[in-house]
Design a protein around this motif. Structure first.
Motif, short mmCIF file in Angstrom:
data_model
loop_
_atom_site.label_atom_id
_atom_site.label_comp_id
_atom_site.label_asym_id
_atom_site.label_seq_id
_atom_site.Cartn_x
_atom_site.Cartn_y
_atom_site.Cartn_z
N LYS A 197 0.89 -1.17 0.00
CA LYS A 197 0.00 0.00 0.00
C LYS A 197 0.92 1.22 0.00
N THR A 198 0.67 2.17 -0.89
CA THR A 198 1.55 3.36 -0.97
C THR A 198 0.75 4.62 -0.69
N TYR A 199 1.27 5.48 0.18
CA TYR A 199 0.59 6.75 0.47
C TYR A 199 1.61 7.84 0.84
N GLU A 200 1.15 9.10 0.76
CA GLU A 200 2.05 10.22 1.10
C GLU A 200 1.92 10.51 2.59
N ILE A 201 3.08 10.59 3.26
CA ILE A 201 3.06 10.81 4.72
C ILE A 201 3.43 12.26 5.08
N ALA A 202 4.27 12.87 4.27
CA ALA A 202 4.66 14.29 4.45
C ALA A 202 4.92 14.84 3.05
N LYS A 203 5.20 16.14 2.98
CA LYS A 203 5.40 16.75 1.65
C LYS A 203 6.54 16.03 0.89
N ASP A 204 6.24 15.58 -0.32
CA ASP A 204 7.20 14.88 -1.19
C ASP A 204 7.77 13.61 -0.57
N THR A 205 7.08 13.04 0.40
CA THR A 205 7.58 11.84 1.08
C THR A 205 6.50 10.76 1.06
N ILE A 206 6.86 9.58 0.56
CA ILE A 206 5.87 8.50 0.48
C ILE A 206 6.28 7.30 1.35
N VAL A 207 5.26 6.48 1.65
CA VAL A 207 5.51 5.27 2.44
C VAL A 207 4.91 4.08 1.70
N HIS A 208 5.68 2.99 1.63
CA HIS A 208 5.15 1.72 1.12
C HIS A 208 4.94 0.84 2.36
N GLU A 209 3.73 0.32 2.48
CA GLU A 209 3.42 -0.54 3.63
C GLU A 209 3.30 -1.96 3.13
N LEU A 210 4.09 -2.88 3.68
CA LEU A 210 4.02 -4.28 3.21
C LEU A 210 4.43 -5.26 4.31
N GLU A 211 4.13 -6.52 4.07
CA GLU A 211 4.49 -7.59 5.00
C GLU A 211 5.68 -8.35 4.42
N LEU A 212 6.67 -8.65 5.26
CA LEU A 212 7.81 -9.43 4.80
C LEU A 212 8.23 -10.40 5.92
N ASP A 213 8.17 -11.66 5.64
CA ASP A 213 8.54 -12.71 6.62
C ASP A 213 7.83 -12.52 7.97
N GLY A 214 6.56 -12.17 7.94
CA GLY A 214 5.77 -12.03 9.17
C GLY A 214 5.98 -10.71 9.90
N ARG A 215 6.72 -9.80 9.32
CA ARG A 215 6.96 -8.49 9.94
C ARG A 215 6.36 -7.40 9.05
N LYS A 216 5.92 -6.33 9.71
CA LYS A 216 5.36 -5.22 8.93
C LYS A 216 6.47 -4.22 8.60
N LEU A 217 6.64 -3.94 7.31
CA LEU A 217 7.67 -2.97 6.91
C LEU A 217 7.02 -1.66 6.48
N LEU A 218 7.51 -0.58 7.01
CA LEU A 218 7.08 0.76 6.56
C LEU A 218 8.28 1.37 5.87
N ILE A 219 8.21 1.40 4.55
CA ILE A 219 9.38 1.85 3.78
C ILE A 219 9.15 3.27 3.28
N LEU A 220 10.02 4.15 3.73
CA LEU A 220 9.84 5.59 3.47
C LEU A 220 10.91 6.10 2.50
N ARG A 221 10.52 6.97 1.60
CA ARG A 221 11.47 7.57 0.65
C ARG A 221 10.89 8.87 0.08
N ALA A 222 11.72 9.62 -0.61
CA ALA A 222 11.23 10.83 -1.30
C ALA A 222 10.48 10.38 -2.54
N SER A 223 9.39 11.07 -2.85
CA SER A 223 8.60 10.66 -4.02
C SER A 223 9.33 11.09 -5.30
N GLY A 224 9.49 10.16 -6.21
CA GLY A 224 10.16 10.46 -7.47
C GLY A 224 9.17 10.47 -8.60
#
Lengths: 70, 378
Positions: free
Chosen positions: B220-247
């Motif tokens: 699931k991808t959404y904007e968390i702050a100005k020009d900043t996005i988060v990818h929310e996903l499950e990996l090996d039973g753990r929740k990953l919140l992956i944050l980066r600048a939107s390109g």
């Protein structure tokens, strides 16, 4: 006698690396305006002829740097 | 009398006598005028500085021309782009007063955010034909132009000041710094090509790593702050919140604000924060080398770093950092193969850290820090 015009380094254009959606063949070509990593482009795969490819990398190869040094 | 003295040791012709006289006068001038040697050295240093200043002026003009062309391509014909660009290049930012340092980080954040917003608004107004992604890249290009112009003004200031006051110590310091300054100016010139064409730069490796990490995964991808996005996903039973600048526009986003918001919404479930960024290598070190450490790997003004450290300390969340070594030139010029190749190694390291350090069911924040120019969202 006259001051020499300073020499500036030549800019190296990076290569765009593409992967075919159908056969996973990797291919590269010079960078074009509008390219970005993970962009889906309509370009013909040199192996299977499919017209959908994904840009997987845009970078300068080591051999390009070596060529400039020579 | 002098001729008699000079002729001691043998007969001499008139030319030899003249040469001897010149030598004698030169020697006398060193005795009678003790600052003479220093004057010669000063004029040599000033000549050297003048040559380098001339090269800097050429670099400054070259970068300005490229920026102007890029602006003209995206602006309406009725806009005086040259004047508008000059106004942006000459603009400045005043850092907050630090006599009372309490709350200075938030004051600095306010000033920097205001400046960034205003800058972007101005670029969007001048380049009304550019889409939002292009506006961000053009904003970066003006910043490069500002950087080069500042270097040129700075060197010119010390050159003219040293020349006017005949201060050898001032120009000597400048001459000693010139090799590094010229290297940075040349790097800026190369960066202007990269930003004018929106090509990924070395600093974007953090954003590239996380983009590769989530590529092809359900998320699931959404904007968390100005020009900043988060990818929310499950990996090996753990929740990953992956944050980066939107390109793929050129921006670094606001990772500090993003991470604070994520922790506030996730509560105590966040058990680890991993930051991935490019780091300056020392001379002799290999480009693209991946090193691990503890803390927050992030550059810039320090605001983002402060915010992440503050909330991590309050919630007792461990901070892990992965850094990819690069030189200053490599960080702001098109990405190189040695740096791109490091991405796969980092993905493996991140997966290993997630499995080793965090139990199943927990949440991990992974932040790919850096400029996202030329790196799309997967």
């Amino acid at each position: 006698m006259f001051p020499q015009k300073p020499q500036l380094n030549r800019f190296i254009q990076p290569l765009t690396h593409l992967t075919c959606f159908s056969c996973n063949t990797e291919n590269s070509r010079p960078f074009k305006d509008g390219d970005y990593v993970f962009k889906e482009v309509e370009e013909k795969c040199p192996k299977c002829g499919s017209t959908k490819m994904l840009i997987t990398g845009i970078y300068i190869e080591e051999r390009q740097l070596k060529e400039r040094e020579r | 009398m002098v001729f008699d003295i000079l002729q001691i040791g043998g007969q001499q012709d008139i030319l030899s006598t003249l040469v001897s006289l010149i030598w004698l006068l030169l020697l006398l001038s060193f005795f009678l005028y003790p600052g003479f040697s220093q004057r010669i050295q000063l004029s040599y240093i000033l000549r050297d500085l003048e040559r380098k200043l001339n090269k800097l002026r050429i670099i400054d003009d070259d970068v300005k021309d490229r920026t102007l062309k890029a602006f003209q391509e995206h602006s309406e014909p009725n806009i005086d782009v040259k004047n508008e660009l000059e106004r942006l290049v000459d603009s400045f930012i005043i850092s907050p007063e630090s006599m009372d340092p309490y709350g200075i980080v938030y004051k600095l954040e306010h000033i920097v955010n205001t400046w960034e917003d205003r800058f972007e608004e101005d670029v969007a107004r001048i380049c009304s034909k550019a889409d939002p992604v292009k506006v961000k890249t053009l904003t970066n290009l003006v910043e490069v132009s500002r950087g080069v112009h500042f270097i040129y003004r700075y060197v010119r200031h010390y050159y003219l000041l040293g020349k006017r006051t005949q201060n050898i110590y001032l120009v000597l310091q400048m001459q000693m710094l010139m090799p590094q300054i010229m290297e940075i100016a040349e790097a800026y010139r190369q960066a202007s090509y990269a930003f004018a064409q929106a090509q990924p730069i070395g600093d974007g490796i953090g954003a590239l790593v996380v983009a590769k990490l989530v590529h092809g995964l359900e998320k699931k991808t959404y904007e968390i702050a100005k020009d900043t996005i988060v990818h929310e996903l499950e990996l090996d039973g753990r929740k990953l919140l992956i944050l980066r600048a939107s390109g793929p526009g050129g921006t670094v986003g606001r990772p500090g604000e993003g991470i604070v918001k994520l922790i506030e919404s996730e509560g105590d479930r966040v058990k680890l924060i991993i930051t991935i960024d490019a780091g300056l290598k020392l001379e002799g070190e290999e480009s693209g080398k991946v090193v691990e450490g503890v803390g927050v790997a992030i550059g810039g003004t320090g605001v983002d770093k402060f915010k992440i450290e503050e909330i991590a300390k309050a919630k007792r969340i461990p901070l892990y950092a992965i850094v990819i070594y690069e030189s200053i030139t490599e960080a702001i010029t098109p990405m190189r193969e040695s740096i791109v190749k490091a991405a796969d190694k980092i993905i493996e390291k991140v997966k290993q850290l997630v499995n080793e350090k965090v139990e199943k069911g927990a949440t991990i924040i992974i932040a790919g820090i850096g400029n996202s120019v030329g790196i799309g969202v997967t």
